[in-house]
Design a protein around this motif. Structure first.
Motif, PDB file in Angstrom:
ATOM      1  N   ALA A  52       0.841  -1.196   0.000  1.00 36.70           N
ATOM      2  CA  ALA A  52       0.000   0.000   0.000  1.00 36.70           C
ATOM      3  C   ALA A  52       0.882   1.254   0.000  1.00 36.70           C
ATOM      4  O   ALA A  52       2.015   1.247   0.481  1.00 36.70           O
ATOM      5  CB  ALA A  52      -0.918   0.005   1.213  1.00 36.70           C
ATOM      6  N   ARG A  53       0.342   2.326  -0.543  1.00 34.73           N
ATOM      7  CA  ARG A  53       1.083   3.579  -0.628  1.00 34.73           C
ATOM      8  C   ARG A  53       1.456   4.097   0.756  1.00 34.73           C
ATOM      9  O   ARG A  53       2.574   4.559   0.985  1.00 34.73           O
ATOM     10  CB  ARG A  53       0.270   4.634  -1.369  1.00 34.73           C
ATOM     11  N   ALA A  54       0.529   4.008   1.707  1.00 36.00           N
ATOM     12  CA  ALA A  54       0.803   4.480   3.067  1.00 36.00           C
ATOM     13  C   ALA A  54       1.930   3.672   3.714  1.00 36.00           C
ATOM     14  O   ALA A  54       2.747   4.225   4.452  1.00 36.00           O
ATOM     15  CB  ALA A  54      -0.455   4.395   3.919  1.00 36.00           C
ATOM     16  N   ASP A  55       1.980   2.380   3.434  1.00 38.44           N
ATOM     17  CA  ASP A  55       3.054   1.544   3.977  1.00 38.44           C
ATOM     18  C   ASP A  55       4.402   1.931   3.384  1.00 38.44           C
ATOM     19  O   ASP A  55       5.411   1.958   4.089  1.00 38.44           O
ATOM     20  CB  ASP A  55       2.767   0.064   3.716  1.00 38.44           C
ATOM     21  N   TRP A  56       4.423   2.227   2.098  1.00 40.91           N
ATOM     22  CA  TRP A  56       5.676   2.641   1.473  1.00 40.91           C
ATOM     23  C   TRP A  56       6.115   4.014   1.969  1.00 40.91           C
ATOM     24  O   TRP A  56       7.317   4.272   2.109  1.00 40.91           O
ATOM     25  CB  TRP A  56       5.565   2.631  -0.052  1.00 40.91           C
ATOM     26  N   LEU A  57       5.160   4.902   2.240  1.00 41.74           N
ATOM     27  CA  LEU A  57       5.526   6.213   2.794  1.00 41.74           C
ATOM     28  C   LEU A  57       6.082   6.071   4.203  1.00 41.74           C
ATOM     29  O   LEU A  57       7.046   6.755   4.573  1.00 41.74           O
ATOM     30  CB  LEU A  57       4.311   7.148   2.789  1.00 41.74           C
ATOM     31  N   ALA A  58       5.502   5.179   5.005  1.00 39.74           N
ATOM     32  CA  ALA A  58       6.039   4.923   6.343  1.00 39.74           C
ATOM     33  C   ALA A  58       7.433   4.308   6.243  1.00 39.74           C
ATOM     34  O   ALA A  58       8.340   4.667   7.005  1.00 39.74           O
ATOM     35  CB  ALA A  58       5.104   4.002   7.122  1.00 39.74           C
ATOM     36  N   ALA A  59       7.620   3.388   5.298  1.00 41.62           N
ATOM     37  CA  ALA A  59       8.942   2.781   5.097  1.00 41.62           C
ATOM     38  C   ALA A  59       9.961   3.834   4.670  1.00 41.62           C
ATOM     39  O   ALA A  59      11.112   3.818   5.131  1.00 41.62           O
ATOM     40  CB  ALA A  59       8.851   1.670   4.056  1.00 41.62           C
ATOM     41  N   LEU A  60       9.543   4.763   3.824  1.00 36.06           N
ATOM     42  CA  LEU A  60      10.430   5.838   3.399  1.00 36.06           C
ATOM     43  C   LEU A  60      10.806   6.731   4.580  1.00 36.06           C
ATOM     44  O   LEU A  60      11.965   7.115   4.741  1.00 36.06           O
ATOM     45  CB  LEU A  60       9.760   6.662   2.294  1.00 36.06           C
ATOM     46  N   ALA A  61       9.833   7.052   5.427  1.00 38.33           N
ATOM     47  CA  ALA A  61      10.099   7.896   6.593  1.00 38.33           C
ATOM     48  C   ALA A  61      11.059   7.209   7.572  1.00 38.33           C
ATOM     49  O   ALA A  61      12.013   7.836   8.057  1.00 38.33           O
ATOM     50  CB  ALA A  61       8.792   8.242   7.295  1.00 38.33           C
ATOM     51  N   PHE A  62      10.836   5.939   7.850  1.00 39.67           N
ATOM     52  CA  PHE A  62      11.722   5.235   8.773  1.00 39.67           C
ATOM     53  C   PHE A  62      13.097   4.981   8.159  1.00 39.67           C
ATOM     54  O   PHE A  62      14.100   4.960   8.869  1.00 39.67           O
ATOM     55  CB  PHE A  62      11.088   3.928   9.260  1.00 39.67           C
ATOM     56  N   THR A  96      14.234   3.704  16.740  1.00 39.39           N
ATOM     57  CA  THR A  96      14.085   2.518  17.593  1.00 39.39           C
ATOM     58  C   THR A  96      12.641   2.369  18.051  1.00 39.39           C
ATOM     59  O   THR A  96      11.938   1.457  17.629  1.00 39.39           O
ATOM     60  CB  THR A  96      15.014   2.569  18.820  1.00 39.39           C
ATOM     61  N   VAL A  97      12.211   3.278  18.898  1.00 35.20           N
ATOM     62  CA  VAL A  97      10.875   3.168  19.484  1.00 35.20           C
ATOM     63  C   VAL A  97       9.789   3.383  18.428  1.00 35.20           C
ATOM     64  O   VAL A  97       8.806   2.642  18.371  1.00 35.20           O
ATOM     65  CB  VAL A  97      10.718   4.163  20.649  1.00 35.20           C
ATOM     66  N   GLY A  98       9.974   4.376  17.575  1.00 38.46           N
ATOM     67  CA  GLY A  98       8.969   4.666  16.555  1.00 38.46           C
ATOM     68  C   GLY A  98       8.768   3.508  15.590  1.00 38.46           C
ATOM     69  O   GLY A  98       7.642   3.137  15.259  1.00 38.46           O
ATOM     70  N   ALA A  99       9.861   2.915  15.146  1.00 35.90           N
ATOM     71  CA  ALA A  99       9.764   1.779  14.215  1.00 35.90           C
ATOM     72  C   ALA A  99       9.144   0.563  14.885  1.00 35.90           C
ATOM     73  O   ALA A  99       8.328  -0.144  14.282  1.00 35.90           O
ATOM     74  CB  ALA A  99      11.144   1.436  13.671  1.00 35.90           C
ATOM     75  N   ALA A 100       9.482   0.319  16.145  1.00 37.78           N
ATOM     76  CA  ALA A 100       8.916  -0.829  16.858  1.00 37.78           C
ATOM     77  C   ALA A 100       7.428  -0.642  17.107  1.00 37.78           C
ATOM     78  O   ALA A 100       6.626  -1.562  16.907  1.00 37.78           O
ATOM     79  CB  ALA A 100       9.653  -1.042  18.173  1.00 37.78           C
ATOM     80  N   VAL A 101       7.025   0.548  17.525  1.00 38.71           N
ATOM     81  CA  VAL A 101       5.603   0.821  17.777  1.00 38.71           C
ATOM     82  C   VAL A 101       4.800   0.744  16.484  1.00 38.71           C
ATOM     83  O   VAL A 101       3.693   0.202  16.454  1.00 38.71           O
ATOM     84  CB  VAL A 101       5.442   2.191  18.476  1.00 38.71           C
ATOM     85  N   HIS A 102       5.362   1.275  15.405  1.00 34.20           N
ATOM     86  CA  HIS A 102       4.677   1.198  14.117  1.00 34.20           C
ATOM     87  C   HIS A 102       4.452  -0.254  13.709  1.00 34.20           C
ATOM     88  O   HIS A 102       3.385  -0.620  13.229  1.00 34.20           O
ATOM     89  CB  HIS A 102       5.490   1.920  13.040  1.00 34.20           C
ATOM     90  N   CYS A 103       5.450  -1.079  13.892  1.00 38.45           N
ATOM     91  CA  CYS A 103       5.328  -2.490  13.520  1.00 38.45           C
ATOM     92  C   CYS A 103       4.289  -3.205  14.375  1.00 38.45           C
ATOM     93  O   CYS A 103       3.521  -4.025  13.873  1.00 38.45           O
ATOM     94  CB  CYS A 103       6.681  -3.175  13.660  1.00 38.45           C
TER      95      CYS A 103
END
Length: 114
Positions: A52-62, A96-103
């Motif tokens: 999904a586009r939103a998932d790719w945008l989150a991946a780009l941000a992280f 660290t925390v942001g990526a873990a919480v997002h997942c």
């Protein structure tokens, strides 16, 4: 001929779904255990699976936060104060925390069942 084309377009079971709770917990442990150096891995896995586009945008941000953390870790002297220390702490916590919480709390798509 049409039947073979239709069979090729059928999605595999589980494809495009968010992993279950235990795989997500293990995936969320990656940025925590690597202290943010692998912070983009969980969001990239989720984006790859769902697409999904939103998932790719989150991946780009992280990914941007993780690459920023790599540069910050490599270029920052040990004794930092002020704005440089604040940026270092922000990038560290985001990757660290942001990526873990997002997942852990990524939402299922509308068509997926839990």
């Amino acid at each position: 001929m049409k039947d073979s084309v239709a069979m090729e377009n059928v999605a595999q079971p589980g494809e495009g779904a968010v992993p279950g709770l235990i795989p997500r917990v293990l995936l969320a442990a990656v940025p925590v255990l690597s202290l943010g150096m692998l912070g983009a891995v969980p969001s990239l896995v989720i984006a790859w699976r769902r697409g999904a586009r939103a998932d790719w945008l989150a991946a780009l941000a992280f990914t941007a936060a993780t690459v920023g953390w790599w540069f910050q870790a490599g270029l920052t002297p040990e004794e930092t104060h002020g704005l440089q220390f604040g940026l270092d702490a922000l990038l560290l916590s985001l990757s660290t925390v942001g990526a873990a919480v997002h997942c852990l709390f990524v939402k299922q798509s509308v068509g997926e069942s839990r």
